[in-house]
Design an enzyme around this catalytic site. Sequence first.
Site, PDB file in Angstrom:
ATOM      1  N   GLY A 129       0.804  -1.267  -0.187  1.00 34.70           N
ATOM      2  CA  GLY A 129      -0.149   0.018   0.094  1.00 34.70           C
ATOM      3  C   GLY A 129       0.734   1.316  -0.065  1.00 34.70           C
ATOM      4  O   GLY A 129       0.628   2.388  -0.899  1.00 34.70           O
ATOM      5  N   ASP A 154      -1.458 -17.032  -3.689  1.00 39.79           N
ATOM      6  CA  ASP A 154      -2.854 -17.286  -2.938  1.00 39.79           C
ATOM      7  C   ASP A 154      -3.725 -17.718  -3.810  1.00 39.79           C
ATOM      8  O   ASP A 154      -3.908 -17.389  -4.909  1.00 39.79           O
ATOM      9  CB  ASP A 154      -3.212 -15.992  -2.340  1.00 39.79           C
ATOM     10  CG  ASP A 154      -2.395 -15.347  -1.107  1.00 39.79           C
ATOM     11  OD1 ASP A 154      -1.619 -16.093  -0.720  1.00 39.79           O
ATOM     12  OD2 ASP A 154      -2.616 -14.107  -0.985  1.00 39.79           O
ATOM     13  N   CYS A 195     -15.111  10.105  18.518  1.00 39.35           N
ATOM     14  CA  CYS A 195     -16.101   8.997  18.341  1.00 39.35           C
ATOM     15  C   CYS A 195     -16.392   8.277  19.567  1.00 39.35           C
ATOM     16  O   CYS A 195     -17.028   9.057  20.341  1.00 39.35           O
ATOM     17  CB  CYS A 195     -15.835   8.080  16.976  1.00 39.35           C
ATOM     18  SG  CYS A 195     -17.412   7.409  16.417  1.00 39.35           S
ATOM     19  N   HIS A 225     -14.489  11.566  12.768  1.00 45.45           N
ATOM     20  CA  HIS A 225     -13.039  11.067  12.778  1.00 45.45           C
ATOM     21  C   HIS A 225     -12.019  11.878  11.919  1.00 45.45           C
ATOM     22  O   HIS A 225     -12.056  11.852  10.688  1.00 45.45           O
ATOM     23  CB  HIS A 225     -12.866   9.620  11.998  1.00 45.45           C
ATOM     24  CG  HIS A 225     -13.728   8.509  12.953  1.00 45.45           C
ATOM     25  ND1 HIS A 225     -12.981   7.852  13.708  1.00 45.45           N
ATOM     26  CD2 HIS A 225     -14.938   8.197  12.920  1.00 45.45           C
ATOM     27  CE1 HIS A 225     -13.822   6.760  14.120  1.00 45.45           C
ATOM     28  NE2 HIS A 225     -15.041   7.077  13.667  1.00 45.45           N
ATOM     29  N   GLU A 237      -9.025  12.239  11.726  1.00 48.91           N
ATOM     30  CA  GLU A 237      -7.972  11.568  11.299  1.00 48.91           C
ATOM     31  C   GLU A 237      -8.004  11.293   9.994  1.00 48.91           C
ATOM     32  O   GLU A 237      -6.887  11.163   9.350  1.00 48.91           O
ATOM     33  CB  GLU A 237      -7.393  10.498  12.377  1.00 48.91           C
ATOM     34  CG  GLU A 237      -8.348   9.070  12.073  1.00 48.91           C
ATOM     35  CD  GLU A 237      -9.742   9.222  13.041  1.00 48.91           C
ATOM     36  OE1 GLU A 237     -10.087  10.299  13.647  1.00 48.91           O
ATOM     37  OE2 GLU A 237     -10.286   8.098  13.240  1.00 48.91           O
TER      38      GLU A 237
HETATM   39  N1  GLN Z   1     -19.362   2.267  18.942  1.00 45.79           N
HETATM   40  C1  GLN Z   1     -19.845   3.556  18.981  1.00 45.79           C
HETATM   41  C2  GLN Z   1     -20.948   3.908  17.915  1.00 45.79           C
HETATM   42  O1  GLN Z   1     -21.240   3.124  17.169  1.00 45.79           O
HETATM   43  C3  GLN Z   1     -18.524   4.276  18.409  1.00 45.79           C
HETATM   44  C4  GLN Z   1     -18.176   4.175  16.962  1.00 45.79           C
HETATM   45  C5  GLN Z   1     -16.689   4.578  16.686  1.00 45.79           C
HETATM   46  O2  GLN Z   1     -16.014   5.107  17.666  1.00 45.79           O
HETATM   47  N2  GLN Z   1     -16.332   4.405  15.381  1.00 45.79           N
HETATM   48  O3  GLN Z   1     -21.472   4.881  17.903  1.00 45.79           O
END
Ligand code: GLN
Length: 534
Positions: free
Chosen positions: A17, A146, A380, A506, A508
Amino acid sequence: MKFVFITGGVVSSLGKGLTSASIGALLEQQRFKVGMLKMDPYFNVDPGTMNPCQHGEVYVLNDGAETDLDLGHYERFTHATLSRKNSVSSGQIYSAVLQKEREGAYLGTTVQVIPHITDEIKRRIQLCATENVDVLLVEIGGVVGDIEGLPYLEALRQWSQEKGRENVVFVHLTLLPYLRVSSELKSKPSQQSVAELRKIGIQPDILVCRTEIPMDASIREKLSLFCNVPLASVIEERDVQTSTYELPLRLHEQKLEERLLSHLHLPYTEKPLSIWEDILHRIQSPKATVTIGVIGKYTEVQDAYKSIDEALVHAGIANECKVVIRTLDSEALESDGTENVLSGLDGILIPGGFGLRGLEGKIRAIRYARERKVPFLGICLGMQLVVVEFARNVLGYADACSTEVNPQTTCPVIDQMESQKKSCGKGGTMRLGAQPCILTPGSRMESVYGERVISERHRHRYELNSMYADALEKAGLHLVGHHETSHIVEAVEIREHPWFIGVQFHPEFQSKPYAPHPLFVDFVRASRVNQPQK
Ligand code: GLN
């Protein structure tokens, strides 16, 4: 349209990658518009249902596709536009063929790997060969040899026949094992891997060799002879010294893109790789060190929090400091003595996650960061647990919890989203992808982004329960980001703290080495400023 096909030999996890992404970066430097496609021979429809401990992080694209983490490398190294169609798996290929068969689309013929599966593979390649792409890079997951990878190799062979050999270049990434006792690099596994490719009808044009130590002339000659590759196309890819962002430079030094372009009958122009040189220079000359604890539960593998690790590195580049990432197992924080583990961290980050394991440890770490005024970023699940911790320890709601882990809680501060209650089945069913979010004027979030409307990627089923919004606000957990059109709370912060932010999305996934994400940049800045004077 030109095509670069990248296969891997000998062992998995060789960095195909990263190599593909670096090739993409080098071609962009040559002013070509690149497209990137990953084809994975496993039968999961996408990696969304896979445990990060097995397959690394699930990388989410703007359109909500849950993809392989290699797509993250592609986005960090290149400007390629990626969407659902750039991440293909055998699960998708076979489902499409079976669906067509049920629709009667094969008109009574026997459905077979060749031509039906291979045709579908080629159709998926064609879908990525759009007008705005000059060169399409296609990386085949897994290792040559594979069983499940065979249809892909056969499809690539057919493709090169159909499109003309001058329009296709095959790059094979292989490993030269180093035998310490005899101090030598061995070429036999690579010879065998190339022989395997040739059996299918593919002659690699360029051999990229992963090696711990420099290759000498004799091993280059041997590989060239036995693998039938010109000497100048045997490229060394030695383990990088400081950062994976070194890779484009190292491959360029060996004229990889020049070789590649000559195969494709495209012009090569000598150009400095200033972006990558600058990034590397900054990584190599930090003025300070900042230690960030990433507290999660997928800690036994390297790539489970890949994009977070990279975003922290990018933030380090922006702040001229080295970010030391200490990945800590949240389960280890569940017993007393938490402080020993957490003291010494300049900043604490809780990433996304699912399920009960290690949850209480994360909540302890949040309490520690809040009370000890350690800069904190919750992502999250990390944000959801900020709300749980605050409700329990500031508002005094002892039973506060997320219904994800305690459906019976009397105080469901985090609850399943209404839209998710109807959805059943796993895989592609969460709230996924980019969503607009409005930030509260005057909030830290607004000043960090320098904008009021932002767009960030999501992957979750649960949300802050709006029944508790007022109580949280009054007690000092400010709800400072909301989805543009719904009530969903996307960001929370504590103002009476040096730096304490939780986000439902997120960030990131949108950080690049040359465009670090503002939230990570400011988090690392605050962590640096907040360091005890040494
Ligand atoms: N488990 C939590 C949810 O589904 C947070 C998900 C996550 O951190 N990506 O809302």
